[in-house]
Write a protein that holds these residues in place. Structure first.
Motif, PDB file in Angstrom:
ATOM      1  N   ILE A  11     -29.729   9.831  -8.242  1.00 60.46           N
ATOM      2  CA  ILE A  11     -28.625   9.508  -9.150  1.00 60.46           C
ATOM      3  C   ILE A  11     -28.681   8.042  -9.554  1.00 60.46           C
ATOM      4  O   ILE A  11     -28.524   7.687 -10.722  1.00 60.46           O
TER       5      ILE A  11
ATOM      6  N   TRP B 123     -21.202   8.354 -11.459  1.00 63.96           N
ATOM      7  CA  TRP B 123     -21.918   8.946 -10.332  1.00 63.96           C
ATOM      8  C   TRP B 123     -21.673  10.448 -10.268  1.00 63.96           C
ATOM      9  O   TRP B 123     -22.603  11.239 -10.078  1.00 63.96           O
TER      10      TRP B 123
ATOM     11  N   VAL C 101     -23.490  12.442 -13.195  1.00 67.08           N
ATOM     12  CA  VAL C 101     -24.920  12.675 -12.981  1.00 67.08           C
ATOM     13  C   VAL C 101     -25.134  13.644 -11.822  1.00 67.08           C
ATOM     14  O   VAL C 101     -26.033  14.492 -11.859  1.00 67.08           O
ATOM     15  N   ALA C 102     -24.301  13.541 -10.793  1.00 66.74           N
ATOM     16  CA  ALA C 102     -24.387  14.494  -9.684  1.00 66.74           C
ATOM     17  C   ALA C 102     -24.172  15.917 -10.178  1.00 66.74           C
ATOM     18  O   ALA C 102     -24.873  16.853  -9.772  1.00 66.74           O
TER      19      ALA C 102
ATOM     20  N   VAL D 121     -29.239  16.833  -5.358  1.00 71.66           N
ATOM     21  CA  VAL D 121     -28.162  15.850  -5.592  1.00 71.66           C
ATOM     22  C   VAL D 121     -28.302  14.772  -4.526  1.00 71.66           C
ATOM     23  O   VAL D 121     -27.743  14.859  -3.437  1.00 71.66           O
TER      24      VAL D 121
END
Length: 217
Positions: free
Chosen positions: A45, A24, A27-28, A40
């Protein structure tokens, strides 16, 4: 790709959910760098990870919690690695500054794209600005301590630390497009300018070999 270094490793959830807290955050960070903090989003995500947003709540209380943890990972990563390199053992000030440069040129070291993205975020968020200010202070103080260890008076160490640090941050902020050869050709001059000491040829050669090795990975 931006990296994260979670303070605690979380095992993937059982069943169909195959992502971790680190996934997580990774990808953020990608979204923060590419699109800014406004993009974001939990749903975005989750879509990139191919999971439902419900799995998000195993690791984070809210989007705000995600952003807070994202900021903490940046501080532990970018600031932490710079502080560690500034504190590395060194025979003289040239070796010490070369240690700093190694942190900057290594893609597994200081992540300048993420640093710039966090600074952009700070323009719109006072709390993030305060974290940036704290990190900048810690970074410059660590570099000043590096100079003091090699005999520079406190006032001079402070100024040299600021020149070295601000030059490097400004280099990335300006997005200068120099080739590796152009950058390496300036290394002897940079080392002399930052330290007031002429580097020995073997010190320049050692750093150049390291930089070329990194570029060849």
């Amino acid at each position: 790709m931006p990296r994260t270094s979670p303070s605690a490793t979380v095992e993937p959830l059982a069943g169909n959910v195959k992502v971790t807290r680190e996934d997580w955050l990774r990808v953020a960070m990608d979204l923060l760098v590419s699109d800014g903090v406004s993009e974001v989003k939990v749903l975005t995500i989750g879509e990139r990870l191919g999971v439902s947003r419900s799995s998000f709540y195993w690791y984070f209380k809210s989007r705000k919690d995600l952003l807070n943890q994202l900021l903490a990972e940046w501080e532990r990563g970018n600031t932490g690695i710079l502080l560690a390199h500034a504190a590395m053992p060194s025979a003289d000030i040239i070796d010490a500054v070369n240690n700093f440069f190694r942190c900057i040129v290594d893609p597994d070291g200081f992540n300048h794209q993420l640093d710039f993205a966090v600074r952009e975020w700070a323009r719109r968020d006072g709390a993030v600005r305060r974290v940036i200010d704290r990190s900048d202070t810690a970074r410059t103080e660590a570099i000043a301590a590096m100079f003091r260890r090699h005999g520079y008076p406190p006032e001079e160490a402070d100024i040299r630390a600021r020149v070295l640090y601000y030059q490097q941050i400004g280099y990335y902020a300006l997005e200068l497009n120099e080739t590796l050869e152009e950058r390496l050709s300036r290394v002897p001059g940079y080392l002399h300018a930052f330290t007031g000491v002429r580097p020995r040829p073997e010190q320049v050669a050692e750093f150049e070999a390291h930089a070329r090795g990194v570029a060849a990975r």
